[in-house]
Design a protein around this motif. Structure first.
Motif, PDB file in Angstrom:
ATOM      1  N   ARG A 155      66.526 -21.978  36.752  1.00  0.00           N
ATOM      2  CA  ARG A 155      67.080 -23.015  37.620  1.00  0.00           C
ATOM      3  C   ARG A 155      66.178 -24.251  37.620  1.00  0.00           C
ATOM      4  O   ARG A 155      66.651 -25.388  37.586  1.00  0.00           O
ATOM      5  CB  ARG A 155      67.238 -22.473  39.039  1.00  0.00           C
ATOM      6  N   TYR A 156      64.879 -24.027  37.646  1.00  0.00           N
ATOM      7  CA  TYR A 156      63.927 -25.133  37.615  1.00  0.00           C
ATOM      8  C   TYR A 156      64.029 -25.903  36.302  1.00  0.00           C
ATOM      9  O   TYR A 156      64.059 -27.146  36.290  1.00  0.00           O
ATOM     10  CB  TYR A 156      62.511 -24.596  37.805  1.00  0.00           C
ATOM     11  N   LEU A 157      64.088 -25.173  35.182  1.00  0.00           N
ATOM     12  CA  LEU A 157      64.152 -25.832  33.873  1.00  0.00           C
ATOM     13  C   LEU A 157      65.445 -26.621  33.706  1.00  0.00           C
ATOM     14  O   LEU A 157      65.454 -27.699  33.095  1.00  0.00           O
ATOM     15  CB  LEU A 157      64.018 -24.791  32.764  1.00  0.00           C
ATOM     16  N   GLU A 158      66.536 -26.098  34.243  1.00  0.00           N
ATOM     17  CA  GLU A 158      67.819 -26.794  34.113  1.00  0.00           C
ATOM     18  C   GLU A 158      67.842 -28.102  34.883  1.00  0.00           C
ATOM     19  O   GLU A 158      68.559 -29.039  34.510  1.00  0.00           O
ATOM     20  CB  GLU A 158      68.941 -25.880  34.619  1.00  0.00           C
ATOM     21  N   ARG A 159      67.062 -28.189  35.947  1.00  0.00           N
ATOM     22  CA  ARG A 159      67.093 -29.386  36.806  1.00  0.00           C
ATOM     23  C   ARG A 159      65.904 -30.308  36.580  1.00  0.00           C
ATOM     24  O   ARG A 159      65.779 -31.310  37.279  1.00  0.00           O
ATOM     25  CB  ARG A 159      67.144 -28.954  38.273  1.00  0.00           C
ATOM     26  N   SER A 160      65.034 -29.932  35.655  1.00  0.00           N
ATOM     27  CA  SER A 160      63.857 -30.781  35.400  1.00  0.00           C
ATOM     28  C   SER A 160      64.182 -31.895  34.420  1.00  0.00           C
ATOM     29  O   SER A 160      65.045 -31.768  33.568  1.00  0.00           O
ATOM     30  CB  SER A 160      62.716 -29.928  34.851  1.00  0.00           C
TER      31      SER A 160
ATOM     32  N   GLY B 235      51.311 -33.593  34.470  1.00  0.00           N
ATOM     33  CA  GLY B 235      52.625 -34.150  34.146  1.00  0.00           C
ATOM     34  C   GLY B 235      53.684 -33.080  34.288  1.00  0.00           C
ATOM     35  O   GLY B 235      53.751 -32.373  35.291  1.00  0.00           O
ATOM     36  N   ALA B 236      54.524 -32.934  33.261  1.00  0.00           N
ATOM     37  CA  ALA B 236      55.565 -31.910  33.291  1.00  0.00           C
ATOM     38  C   ALA B 236      55.028 -30.537  32.919  1.00  0.00           C
ATOM     39  O   ALA B 236      55.741 -29.537  33.065  1.00  0.00           O
ATOM     40  CB  ALA B 236      56.689 -32.298  32.327  1.00  0.00           C
ATOM     41  N   ALA B 237      53.793 -30.474  32.448  1.00  0.00           N
ATOM     42  CA  ALA B 237      53.209 -29.203  32.022  1.00  0.00           C
ATOM     43  C   ALA B 237      52.453 -28.544  33.164  1.00  0.00           C
ATOM     44  O   ALA B 237      51.947 -29.200  34.078  1.00  0.00           O
ATOM     45  CB  ALA B 237      52.264 -29.427  30.842  1.00  0.00           C
ATOM     46  N   ARG B 238      52.401 -27.211  33.084  1.00  0.00           N
ATOM     47  CA  ARG B 238      51.567 -26.437  33.984  1.00  0.00           C
ATOM     48  C   ARG B 238      50.531 -25.751  33.113  1.00  0.00           C
ATOM     49  O   ARG B 238      50.875 -25.025  32.170  1.00  0.00           O
ATOM     50  CB  ARG B 238      52.400 -25.399  34.757  1.00  0.00           C
ATOM     51  N   VAL B 239      49.260 -25.977  33.408  1.00  0.00           N
ATOM     52  CA  VAL B 239      48.167 -25.562  32.524  1.00  0.00           C
ATOM     53  C   VAL B 239      47.290 -24.538  33.223  1.00  0.00           C
ATOM     54  O   VAL B 239      46.884 -24.731  34.373  1.00  0.00           O
ATOM     55  CB  VAL B 239      47.314 -26.777  32.099  1.00  0.00           C
ATOM     56  N   VAL B 240      47.007 -23.425  32.526  1.00  0.00           N
ATOM     57  CA  VAL B 240      46.038 -22.449  33.027  1.00  0.00           C
ATOM     58  C   VAL B 240      44.784 -22.527  32.169  1.00  0.00           C
ATOM     59  O   VAL B 240      44.859 -22.723  30.950  1.00  0.00           O
ATOM     60  CB  VAL B 240      46.604 -21.011  33.018  1.00  0.00           C
TER      61      VAL B 240
ATOM     62  N   ALA C  71      49.223 -24.024  28.027  1.00  0.00           N
ATOM     63  CA  ALA C  71      50.174 -24.822  28.810  1.00  0.00           C
ATOM     64  C   ALA C  71      51.588 -24.295  28.635  1.00  0.00           C
ATOM     65  O   ALA C  71      51.934 -23.660  27.636  1.00  0.00           O
ATOM     66  CB  ALA C  71      50.103 -26.292  28.382  1.00  0.00           C
ATOM     67  N   ALA C  72      52.424 -24.584  29.638  1.00  0.00           N
ATOM     68  CA  ALA C  72      53.822 -24.167  29.608  1.00  0.00           C
ATOM     69  C   ALA C  72      54.624 -25.032  30.563  1.00  0.00           C
ATOM     70  O   ALA C  72      54.072 -25.778  31.383  1.00  0.00           O
ATOM     71  CB  ALA C  72      53.953 -22.694  30.005  1.00  0.00           C
ATOM     72  N   HIS C  73      55.945 -24.910  30.453  1.00  0.00           N
ATOM     73  CA  HIS C  73      56.811 -25.591  31.415  1.00  0.00           C
ATOM     74  C   HIS C  73      56.669 -24.975  32.796  1.00  0.00           C
ATOM     75  O   HIS C  73      56.720 -25.680  33.812  1.00  0.00           O
ATOM     76  CB  HIS C  73      58.276 -25.498  30.969  1.00  0.00           C
ATOM     77  N   THR C  74      56.504 -23.648  32.840  1.00  0.00           N
ATOM     78  CA  THR C  74      56.471 -22.927  34.113  1.00  0.00           C
ATOM     79  C   THR C  74      55.425 -21.820  34.077  1.00  0.00           C
ATOM     80  O   THR C  74      55.019 -21.363  33.003  1.00  0.00           O
ATOM     81  CB  THR C  74      57.838 -22.288  34.431  1.00  0.00           C
ATOM     82  N   VAL C  75      55.031 -21.375  35.266  1.00  0.00           N
ATOM     83  CA  VAL C  75      54.062 -20.291  35.407  1.00  0.00           C
ATOM     84  C   VAL C  75      54.551 -19.354  36.503  1.00  0.00           C
ATOM     85  O   VAL C  75      55.039 -19.805  37.548  1.00  0.00           O
ATOM     86  CB  VAL C  75      52.660 -20.827  35.785  1.00  0.00           C
TER      87      VAL C  75
END
Length: 555
Positions: free
Chosen positions: A550-555, A319-324, A333-337
């Motif tokens: 920039r990614y977080l602002e437009r997500s 989904g919106a999460a990125r999981v390691v 998990a986090a918004h970005t990696v």
């Protein structure tokens, strides 16, 4: 005041090669501080270092160091840099003439200078004492508890003993090494109810004995953080080299809840360098360990969590999460990696060397091995900066350092400043068109077989030490099928993906350092066609954080 009270007083040490100035400084210091501090005077850097070691052996403290900038043989900056290793908490003051103020300002980056003081300082009540008062107050409230040392008992040629020493050193954990044949080693083994059959044995500062511990167990026992405090973050940085540390510092400083995950220790290959001399802001050079430690402290200052001994084995878009996912099956998990996993040195493909890894054959440089090479020949394989920096370091210990290069010169792969340094060191030899094609040894490396790839001639040399710095393997197999890679395994990002890559579901094109998975970025040596330099890696780490915003602002 009793003699015992006097011995217990902390010291203020002053060093100046001008006897008159040295006496004047000591006189003024004793007049103001003699009741509560022991004033020690030296007239050279070497004499001052000897005095510091004597104070250390007596178990006393040093509150402040005052060093003249211009001294022969050893400058004030060089003295303070070495003194930091003996008394890291002592306040550092540089005595300078008016013309030296620029150098004093530069010294702030080299030795974390606390103050520079212009000569002459008369009247001391106005120009000397207020400065020292402030420095002594800062020292008095600092945490000066001496680090409790870990003790390691092992065999000199044991691969695992070497790995444990290297792990502790790279993670800045103070420890003392005891070879198995030392009396102290036998005492420690007896106290731990061990007979030395299974090594290494690590005795923690609290007295707990660990027999051949894993890195994770060792990290937990010596106080390194291995578990995250939360399940979800704004940013996960994978890899603790210059790119990862740069990303962590900028992520934390800009308000992102950031966690940095590292497999072994922060610093990466750069962290093992004995001297980096072309990094901006350090005109006198800086060791990889010092640079790494400063960056680590910066990251912690900005609230970044640092996790060690965590091996990331998978990356998922959920989904919106990125999981390691880690090797033990746990997830984060986090918004970005940001992937900043760097590269590792390639293994030497020669008969006999594989079994000798950690027993005379090493990949990368370990400064812990320098003193053990005293009076012996050291062979280095590789022609890039890392090999050159290692050669400079080992030349101070070894009888001879031999650099083995496959090509016809160092010109294409090594910085000019390093080539010039090596040419000026008498016990460094460069052998071109030379490859290692074999090695032998029982308990440790004993001989190397060298091939001249132009003539086909082979020679056998006696050797106990071989350090390899060849190639750059990105170790990205765990990302196969998830992220786009080039033919060598390096990660593709931004324009290198060719517009809209397969599986890309956003209207915009990937950002410059963004992979084919939105919100997953890459920085540093693991990126395809990156510039393999510390400064560029740090810059990419910072740039990646800008793109994360920039990614977080437009997500």
């Amino acid at each position: 005041m009793t003699t015992a009270d006097r011995v217990a007083r902390p010291s203020i040490l002053t060093v100046d090669d001008d006897p008159a100035v040295s006496r004047a400084v000591a006189r003024d210091l004793r007049r103001m501080y003699g009741e509560h501090y022991r004033v020690v005077r030296a007239e050279s850097g070497a004499q001052a270092l000897e005095a510091l070691h004597e104070i250390k052996l007596r178990g006393e403290e040093v509150a402040a160091l005052l060093a003249d900038y211009r001294m022969p043989q050893m400058s004030g900056i060089e003295f303070l840099e070495q003194a930091m290793d003996v008394f890291p908490q002592a306040r550092r003051v540089l005595l300078t003439a008016y013309a030296d103020t620029d150098a004093a300002i530069q010294a702030i980056n080299v030795v974390d200078l606390d103050h520079y003081l212009l000569k002459p300082w008369d009247p001391p009540e106005q120009n000397l004492y207020p400065v020292l008062d402030e420095q002594l107050r800062a020292w008095a409230v600092s945490d000066r508890q001496p680090p409790q040392r870990v003790r390691v008992v092992g065999h000199r040629w044991s691969p695992r003993s070497y790995e444990v020493r290297d792990f502790l050193a790279r993670n800045n954990v103070p420890f003392r090494w005891h070879a198995l044949d030392e009396p102290e080693a036998r005492c420690l083994l007896t106290a731990a109810h061990q007979d030395g059959t299974t090594l290494p044995v690590v005795v923690t500062a609290q007295g707990k004995a660990l027999v051949d511990p894993s890195d994770a167990d060792l990290a937990a026992e010596v106080g390194l953080s291995t578990r995250p405090s939360a399940d979800f973050y704004d940013l996960i940085v994978v890899g603790g080299g210059p790119a990862g540390l740069g990303a962590a510092v900028y992520g934390g400083s800009e308000g992102l809840r950031t966690v940095l995950v590292e497999r072994i220790a922060t610093g990466g290959q750069a962290g093992t360098s004995s001297r980096i001399e072309n990094y901006l802001g350090f005109p006198d050079g800086v060791s990889g360990g010092q640079l790494t430690e400063r960056a680590r402290r910066q990251a912690v200052k900005f609230g970044v969590e640092l996790l060690t001994t965590r091996d990331v084995v998978a990356l998922e878009r959920r989904g919106a999460a990125r999981v390691v996912r880690f090797g033990d099956g746990t997830e984060l998990a986090a918004h970005t990696v940001i992937l900043a996993t760097g590269v590792s040195y390639r293994l030497l493909d020669a008969p006999g060397l594989g079994a000798l890894t950690g027993r005379g054959v090493y990949y990368g440089a370990s400064t812990t091995e320098g003193p053990n090479c005293a009076g012996q020949d050291v062979y280095l394989v590789g022609g890039a900066n890392s090999a050159g920096q290692a050669a400079v370091y080992f030349s101070g210990h070894a009888r001879k350092v031999v650099i083995l290069v496959r090509g016809d010169s160092l010109e294409q792969s090594m910085s000019r400043y390093l080539i010039d340094q090596l040419e000026a060191i008498p016990n460094v030899e460069v052998r071109t068109h030379t490859e290692v094609v074999g090695g032998t040894g029982e308990d440790h490396l004993e001989t190397l077989t060298l091939l001249h790839n132009k003539t086909g001639e082979t020679t056998t040399v006696q050797a106990s030490w071989l350090f390899a710095f060849i190639g750059a393997a990105p170790r990205t197999d765990w990302l196969d099928g998830t992220l786009a890679r080039d033919s060598h395994g390096f990660l593709l990002a931004g324009p290198d993906l060719g517009g809209s890559p397969a599986g890309w579901d956003l209207e915009r094109a990937p950002y410059h350092l963004e992979t084919n998975v939105p919100g997953v970025f890459v920085a540093g040596d693991v990126r395809a066609d990156s510039v393999k330099r510390v400064a560029s890696a740090v810059g990419e780490g910072a740039m990646a954080v800008t793109l994360v915003h920039r990614y977080l602002e437009r997500s």
